[in-house]
Design a protein around this motif. Sequence first.
Motif, PDB file in Angstrom:
ATOM      1  N   LEU A  10      17.967  17.607  25.651  1.00  0.00           N
ATOM      2  CA  LEU A  10      17.453  17.752  26.951  1.00  0.00           C
ATOM      3  C   LEU A  10      18.218  17.041  28.091  1.00  0.00           C
ATOM      4  CD1 LEU A  10      14.739  18.235  28.534  1.00  0.00           C
ATOM      5  CD2 LEU A  10      14.059  15.948  27.695  1.00  0.00           C
ATOM      6  N   SER A  11      18.647  15.947  27.495  1.00  0.00           N
ATOM      7  CA  SER A  11      19.758  15.171  28.480  1.00  0.00           C
ATOM      8  C   SER A  11      20.901  16.037  29.102  1.00  0.00           C
ATOM      9  CB  SER A  11      20.398  14.136  27.904  1.00  0.00           C
ATOM     10  OG  SER A  11      19.237  12.904  27.347  1.00  0.00           O
ATOM     11  N   ILE A  12      21.525  16.724  28.041  1.00  0.00           N
ATOM     12  CA  ILE A  12      22.721  17.689  28.427  1.00  0.00           C
ATOM     13  C   ILE A  12      22.364  18.645  29.066  1.00  0.00           C
ATOM     14  CG2 ILE A  12      24.433  19.320  27.317  1.00  0.00           C
ATOM     15  CD1 ILE A  12      24.339  17.567  24.583  1.00  0.00           C
ATOM     16  N   SER A  13      21.117  19.173  28.862  1.00  0.00           N
ATOM     17  CA  SER A  13      20.562  20.598  29.778  1.00  0.00           C
ATOM     18  C   SER A  13      20.317  19.781  31.257  1.00  0.00           C
ATOM     19  CB  SER A  13      19.174  20.894  29.077  1.00  0.00           C
ATOM     20  OG  SER A  13      19.563  21.800  27.930  1.00  0.00           O
ATOM     21  N   VAL A  14      19.621  18.798  31.346  1.00  0.00           N
ATOM     22  CA  VAL A  14      19.316  18.448  32.706  1.00  0.00           C
ATOM     23  C   VAL A  14      20.571  18.164  33.460  1.00  0.00           C
ATOM     24  CG1 VAL A  14      18.332  16.360  34.040  1.00  0.00           C
ATOM     25  CG2 VAL A  14      17.193  17.404  31.877  1.00  0.00           C
ATOM     26  N   ILE A  15      21.721  17.490  33.019  1.00  0.00           N
ATOM     27  CA  ILE A  15      22.813  17.122  33.530  1.00  0.00           C
ATOM     28  C   ILE A  15      23.659  18.471  34.051  1.00  0.00           C
ATOM     29  CG2 ILE A  15      25.123  15.972  33.172  1.00  0.00           C
ATOM     30  CD1 ILE A  15      23.739  13.869  31.600  1.00  0.00           C
ATOM     31  N   PHE A  16      23.662  19.510  32.998  1.00  0.00           N
ATOM     32  CA  PHE A  16      24.213  20.565  33.010  1.00  0.00           C
ATOM     33  C   PHE A  16      23.513  21.291  34.469  1.00  0.00           C
ATOM     34  CE2 PHE A  16      23.401  25.280  32.463  1.00  0.00           C
ATOM     35  CZ  PHE A  16      24.688  25.792  32.775  1.00  0.00           C
TER      36      PHE A  16
ATOM     37  N   LYS B 124       0.907  -1.221   0.076  1.00  0.00           N
ATOM     38  CA  LYS B 124      -0.160   0.121   0.028  1.00  0.00           C
ATOM     39  C   LYS B 124       0.898   1.245   0.068  1.00  0.00           C
ATOM     40  CE  LYS B 124      -3.907  -2.278   2.632  1.00  0.00           C
ATOM     41  NZ  LYS B 124      -4.787  -2.317   3.802  1.00  0.00           N
ATOM     42  N   TYR B 125       0.694   2.174  -0.928  1.00  0.00           N
ATOM     43  CA  TYR B 125       1.469   3.391  -0.880  1.00  0.00           C
ATOM     44  C   TYR B 125       0.959   4.481  -0.268  1.00  0.00           C
ATOM     45  CZ  TYR B 125       3.237   7.450  -3.306  1.00  0.00           C
ATOM     46  OH  TYR B 125       3.995   8.732  -3.391  1.00  0.00           O
ATOM     47  N   SER B 126       1.769   5.056   0.140  1.00  0.00           N
ATOM     48  CA  SER B 126       1.435   6.328   1.277  1.00  0.00           C
ATOM     49  C   SER B 126       2.662   7.363   0.942  1.00  0.00           C
ATOM     50  CB  SER B 126       1.053   6.269   2.585  1.00  0.00           C
ATOM     51  OG  SER B 126       2.270   5.623   3.217  1.00  0.00           O
ATOM     52  N   ALA B 127       2.333   8.650   1.161  1.00  0.00           N
ATOM     53  CA  ALA B 127       3.439   9.777   1.369  1.00  0.00           C
ATOM     54  C   ALA B 127       3.213  10.807   2.499  1.00  0.00           C
ATOM     55  CB  ALA B 127       3.488  10.390   0.005  1.00  0.00           C
ATOM     56  N   GLU B 128       4.377  10.774   3.186  1.00  0.00           N
ATOM     57  CA  GLU B 128       4.140  11.714   4.485  1.00  0.00           C
ATOM     58  C   GLU B 128       5.459  12.503   4.546  1.00  0.00           C
ATOM     59  OE1 GLU B 128       5.603   8.698   7.997  1.00  0.00           O
ATOM     60  OE2 GLU B 128       3.521   8.533   7.330  1.00  0.00           O
ATOM     61  N   THR B 129       5.366  13.873   5.208  1.00  0.00           N
ATOM     62  CA  THR B 129       6.597  14.378   5.789  1.00  0.00           C
ATOM     63  C   THR B 129       6.274  14.471   7.191  1.00  0.00           C
ATOM     64  OG1 THR B 129       6.380  15.932   4.119  1.00  0.00           O
ATOM     65  CG2 THR B 129       7.684  16.683   5.700  1.00  0.00           C
ATOM     66  N   PRO B 130       7.518  13.779   7.871  1.00  0.00           N
ATOM     67  CA  PRO B 130       7.702  13.713   9.429  1.00  0.00           C
ATOM     68  C   PRO B 130       7.488  14.923   9.927  1.00  0.00           C
ATOM     69  CG  PRO B 130       9.544  12.943   8.400  1.00  0.00           C
ATOM     70  CD  PRO B 130       8.810  13.176   7.254  1.00  0.00           C
ATOM     71  N   ASP B 131       6.923  14.880  11.114  1.00  0.00           N
ATOM     72  CA  ASP B 131       7.002  16.319  11.765  1.00  0.00           C
ATOM     73  C   ASP B 131       8.360  16.357  12.486  1.00  0.00           C
ATOM     74  OD1 ASP B 131       6.896  15.354  15.049  1.00  0.00           O
ATOM     75  OD2 ASP B 131       5.252  14.083  13.733  1.00  0.00           O
ATOM     76  N   SER B 132       8.748  17.728  13.069  1.00  0.00           N
ATOM     77  CA  SER B 132       9.887  17.967  13.276  1.00  0.00           C
ATOM     78  C   SER B 132      10.282  17.262  14.477  1.00  0.00           C
ATOM     79  CB  SER B 132      10.109  19.522  13.660  1.00  0.00           C
ATOM     80  OG  SER B 132       9.832  20.408  12.379  1.00  0.00           O
ATOM     81  N   ILE B 133       9.390  17.126  15.566  1.00  0.00           N
ATOM     82  CA  ILE B 133       9.616  16.286  16.738  1.00  0.00           C
ATOM     83  C   ILE B 133      10.233  14.843  16.607  1.00  0.00           C
ATOM     84  CG2 ILE B 133       8.951  15.625  19.252  1.00  0.00           C
ATOM     85  CD1 ILE B 133       9.348  18.568  19.019  1.00  0.00           C
ATOM     86  N   SER B 134       9.256  14.302  15.925  1.00  0.00           N
ATOM     87  CA  SER B 134       9.608  12.687  15.704  1.00  0.00           C
ATOM     88  C   SER B 134      10.812  12.646  14.784  1.00  0.00           C
ATOM     89  CB  SER B 134       8.381  11.993  15.097  1.00  0.00           C
ATOM     90  OG  SER B 134       7.999  12.649  13.674  1.00  0.00           O
ATOM     91  N   TYR B 135      10.929  13.333  13.880  1.00  0.00           N
ATOM     92  CA  TYR B 135      12.099  13.265  12.759  1.00  0.00           C
ATOM     93  C   TYR B 135      13.421  13.322  13.508  1.00  0.00           C
ATOM     94  CZ  TYR B 135      14.520  13.459   8.347  1.00  0.00           C
ATOM     95  OH  TYR B 135      15.626  13.306   7.606  1.00  0.00           O
ATOM     96  N   ALA B 136      13.418  14.368  14.527  1.00  0.00           N
ATOM     97  CA  ALA B 136      14.804  14.694  15.092  1.00  0.00           C
ATOM     98  C   ALA B 136      14.772  14.489  16.481  1.00  0.00           C
ATOM     99  CB  ALA B 136      15.092  16.076  14.893  1.00  0.00           C
ATOM    100  N   LYS B 137      14.058  13.273  16.884  1.00  0.00           N
ATOM    101  CA  LYS B 137      13.637  12.880  18.705  1.00  0.00           C
ATOM    102  C   LYS B 137      14.969  12.719  19.224  1.00  0.00           C
ATOM    103  CE  LYS B 137      12.235   8.252  17.445  1.00  0.00           C
ATOM    104  NZ  LYS B 137      11.161   7.349  17.707  1.00  0.00           N
ATOM    105  N   ALA B 138      15.923  12.086  18.239  1.00  0.00           N
ATOM    106  CA  ALA B 138      17.316  11.634  19.127  1.00  0.00           C
ATOM    107  C   ALA B 138      18.126  12.927  19.417  1.00  0.00           C
ATOM    108  CB  ALA B 138      18.063  10.699  18.079  1.00  0.00           C
ATOM    109  N   GLN B 139      17.764  13.922  18.630  1.00  0.00           N
ATOM    110  CA  GLN B 139      18.726  15.214  18.713  1.00  0.00           C
ATOM    111  C   GLN B 139      18.279  16.161  19.568  1.00  0.00           C
ATOM    112  OE1 GLN B 139      17.962  13.865  15.816  1.00  0.00           O
ATOM    113  NE2 GLN B 139      19.927  13.616  15.071  1.00  0.00           N
ATOM    114  N   PHE B 140      16.748  16.088  19.708  1.00  0.00           N
ATOM    115  CA  PHE B 140      16.081  16.869  20.874  1.00  0.00           C
ATOM    116  C   PHE B 140      16.278  16.036  22.353  1.00  0.00           C
ATOM    117  CE2 PHE B 140      13.031  18.326  17.545  1.00  0.00           C
ATOM    118  CZ  PHE B 140      13.121  19.825  18.006  1.00  0.00           C
ATOM    119  N   PHE B 141      16.180  14.788  22.369  1.00  0.00           N
ATOM    120  CA  PHE B 141      16.245  13.921  23.578  1.00  0.00           C
ATOM    121  C   PHE B 141      17.998  14.253  24.092  1.00  0.00           C
ATOM    122  CE2 PHE B 141      17.806  10.223  25.923  1.00  0.00           C
ATOM    123  CZ  PHE B 141      17.025  10.233  26.944  1.00  0.00           C
ATOM    124  N   ALA B 142      18.981  14.388  22.971  1.00  0.00           N
ATOM    125  CA  ALA B 142      20.281  14.644  23.511  1.00  0.00           C
ATOM    126  C   ALA B 142      20.325  16.083  24.054  1.00  0.00           C
ATOM    127  CB  ALA B 142      21.216  14.610  22.382  1.00  0.00           C
TER     128      ALA B 142
END
Length: 202
Positions: free
Chosen positions: A125-131, A105-123
């Motif tokens: 957040l983690s850096i800020s909490v530790i800081f 089944k074919y579909s097309a989507e543009t991922p939202d910013s949060i889900s697409y860059a969740k690893a970078q956002f999490f990094a």
Amino acid sequence: MHKIWKLKNLKSNDKVIVIKDNIIYKGNLQENELNRINSETHDFTFLKDLFSIPYAYIKQIENQDEKNYIKIFFGRDSEEIIYIDNENIKNEVFEFIKLNNPHFKYSAETPDSISYAKAQFFALLSISVIFIWSLYLALQIERGVRYELVGGGNPGITGIVLAIANFGSIKIITGYIILLSIGIFALLRRLKSRSEIRLLKR
């Protein structure tokens, strides 16, 4: 029905792609073997030397704009990437699979910013909490408060934060600014690569 693509990938060993009998083949061959392959080829004994993925095993295929690969998810948790430097050929391969197998089944989507860059956002957040945590402890230590770890074994994150706190507030702030700059750069670079993803799902 079959289709053959010969590639000129500069950074990958994927020099040939063949789709035949509902199986995707990809890989590299000896130069003389590659030279004899063309659209009129009828001798497919060379296929045994290529990596193969039957359609029946495939769960999902991703083709993201401006990326030089097609990503295939198959089996239980397996993933394979077919590198194709030429965008037109990449889209042609994807369209051939799309038309050649009605079970997808074919579909097309543009991922939202949060889900697409969740690893970078999490990094970030983690850096800020530790800081914040380590800076608080560092300021307390500079005021004369003494901390010590209770219990043996692995000190865990608390021990790491306390070790960082002992560097002092100035070094912690300097280090955080450097890490924050790297994290923001990685985040912006990731977000810049966000584009439409065309999907084939079983």
